[in-house]
Structures are given as C-alpha cells and as structure tokens.
Scaffold this motif. Sequence first.
Motif, mmCIF file in Angstrom:
data_model
loop_
_atom_site.group_PDB
_atom_site.id
_atom_site.type_symbol
_atom_site.label_atom_id
_atom_site.label_comp_id
_atom_site.label_asym_id
_atom_site.label_seq_id
_atom_site.Cartn_x
_atom_site.Cartn_y
_atom_site.Cartn_z
ATOM 1 N N ILE A 231 0.841 -1.196 0.000
ATOM 2 C CA ILE A 231 0.000 0.000 0.000
ATOM 3 C C ILE A 231 0.874 1.242 0.000
ATOM 4 N N GLU B 207 -4.011 -8.081 4.075
ATOM 5 C CA GLU B 207 -5.280 -7.452 3.665
ATOM 6 C C GLU B 207 -6.331 -7.472 4.765
ATOM 7 N N CYS C 173 -9.523 7.199 1.448
ATOM 8 C CA CYS C 173 -9.294 6.512 0.186
ATOM 9 C C CYS C 173 -9.788 7.473 -0.891
ATOM 10 N N ARG D 176 -5.208 0.415 -3.134
ATOM 11 C CA ARG D 176 -3.910 0.354 -2.463
ATOM 12 C C ARG D 176 -3.314 1.725 -2.193
ATOM 13 N N ASN D 177 -3.996 2.779 -2.589
ATOM 14 C CA ASN D 177 -3.505 4.146 -2.378
ATOM 15 C C ASN D 177 -4.421 4.856 -1.393
#
Length: 137
Positions: A18, A35, A70, A90-91
Amino acid sequence: MLMYKGKKNQVTGNRLLISITVIGSAGPIRFVVNEEEVVGNVMDTALRAYAREGRLPVLGSNISDFVLYCPIAGTEALNPLEAIGSFGVRNFMLCKKPQVVEEVGNAKPVTVGITRKNSGSWKSWFNKSLNMKVSSH
C-alpha cells in the motif's frame, strides 16, 4: 545429523503493497500489510515509518489525531476498525484532524488544521489529487 526445521511465521490471507500519502510531505510511504489488517493498525504503522524516516512536518504518533482517506472511494474517512483490504484499493491519504481552539469571550471557535506557506490550501490540493488519474502497470 537430523536438522530441525521450525515453522516459519505463516501469514493468512493476501499481502498488499500500500501507498499512503501524507499531506504536506514530500512523497508517499509504502509498505506491505496483510489485507485483513485493520485501518487503525495501518495508520499506526504509517506514522511509525514516517517518524523513523525523519520526514517533515513532524506529525506525532497518536492515531486518534489522524484520519485515513481513500481518494477513489470518496471524501469519507475510513473506519479504523475495518479491514484495509475491504476497500479494493492500495492508495490512501493520511490527514491530520482539524483541531478546534476555543477563544475566551464571545468569539467563535477557530478551527486549526494543516496549513501551507505557499499558494493554495490543503483542501484544494486534496480536490486536485482526487481528479488525478493514476495508471496501473
């Protein structure tokens, strides 16, 4: 001679690389997480990595002073008890919560947040970053 092979630490679930961008910092922090890891633990890991790397501005380590966003999912802060992998991205973006400083007398309370010395504000930077298209490989 018989060699004993101990079990390695086995991680259940998938691991994700991430990227967490801290507003006002030079670049994102990248690290691998499970995760199923909760958002609060990911924020704590990000703040520790930020401090270990000696980044500026100095943020502190209290995760209750921060929110994780997010950018793809919207402008709502993520719940610290949800799994990081449940969002499918993932960002992320780590922001300091605005602090309310109350004035003495009849004056209204003033909200103090992250400020930038150059032109623009963190809100305009945040909105611009939401509009950016990120291509994946």
